[in-house]
Design a protein around this motif. Sequence first.
Motif, PDB file in Angstrom:
ATOM      1  N   ARG A   1       0.916  -1.190   0.116  1.00  0.00           N
ATOM      2  CA  ARG A   1       0.082  -0.125   0.098  1.00  0.00           C
ATOM      3  C   ARG A   1       0.852   1.291  -0.014  1.00  0.00           C
TER       4      ARG A   1
ATOM      5  N   SER B   1     -13.080   8.749  -4.099  1.00  0.00           N
ATOM      6  CA  SER B   1     -13.156   7.264  -3.794  1.00  0.00           C
ATOM      7  C   SER B   1     -14.394   7.015  -4.273  1.00  0.00           C
TER       8      SER B   1
ATOM      9  N   HIS C   1     -14.998   5.951   2.641  1.00  0.00           N
ATOM     10  CA  HIS C   1     -13.679   5.151   2.612  1.00  0.00           C
ATOM     11  C   HIS C   1     -12.642   5.890   1.904  1.00  0.00           C
TER      12      HIS C   1
ATOM     13  N   TRP D   1      -8.812   5.894  -0.154  1.00  0.00           N
ATOM     14  CA  TRP D   1      -8.066   4.848  -0.913  1.00  0.00           C
ATOM     15  C   TRP D   1      -6.720   5.127  -0.994  1.00  0.00           C
TER      16      TRP D   1
ATOM     17  N   TRP E   1      -6.527  -1.095  -5.364  1.00  0.00           N
ATOM     18  CA  TRP E   1      -6.621  -0.022  -4.402  1.00  0.00           C
ATOM     19  C   TRP E   1      -7.145  -0.741  -3.152  1.00  0.00           C
ATOM     20  N   SER E   2      -6.276  -0.236  -1.895  1.00  0.00           N
ATOM     21  CA  SER E   2      -6.885  -0.593  -0.631  1.00  0.00           C
ATOM     22  C   SER E   2      -7.811   0.553  -0.108  1.00  0.00           C
ATOM     23  N   PHE E   3      -8.809   0.095   0.688  1.00  0.00           N
ATOM     24  CA  PHE E   3      -9.627   1.078   1.130  1.00  0.00           C
ATOM     25  C   PHE E   3      -9.899   0.845   2.664  1.00  0.00           C
TER      26      PHE E   3
END
Length: 175
Positions: free
Chosen positions: A96, A105, A110, A112, A126-128
Amino acid sequence: MWQVLVPLLLGWLLPAVSGHNASQEERSSPDELLLCRSCGFEVAASRDLKFVASALALAQRNDTVIGERRVPVQLFQNPQGLRFQVLTFKKAAVHRHWPAEEQFSWFPGHSWTVATCPRCHNHLGWSFQPSIWPQHVTDEKFEDSDETFVALIIDRLLQENFAATLLMVPKSYRS
């Protein structure tokens, strides 16, 4: 008779009530691994699928992306007009790139951050995380939370079982 029917009925009702309606075949099916299409790094496992619906998705469909299981795939478009079909997972082996960004987003509430392959650094998705969290969090906090998830781009992944069929065996090794 009730001693037999009640456990059977509960076994049938409990998965439906909890929102999980996997068939017996899905529960006993082997875990399917998804690999980075560029380098073959093991990125995610089918057991970690976590569908997170978004009202901002342009489209949603069920597809057999992982083995023979039908899983929800969502289509998103970024501000530059690029479109991505993604699967969401509760965890994935990605790097990340902090800080997390709330603007643009696809999942309201959230923030990202870009997620890349730890081996070849190819962009995988993507990480949320919740927007109320700090912009930087530890990997442990991210992975231990039920509020976080990873959206991976389908076209950047390869099924392990499919990858195994692509390997050629030299004629001298064939019987």
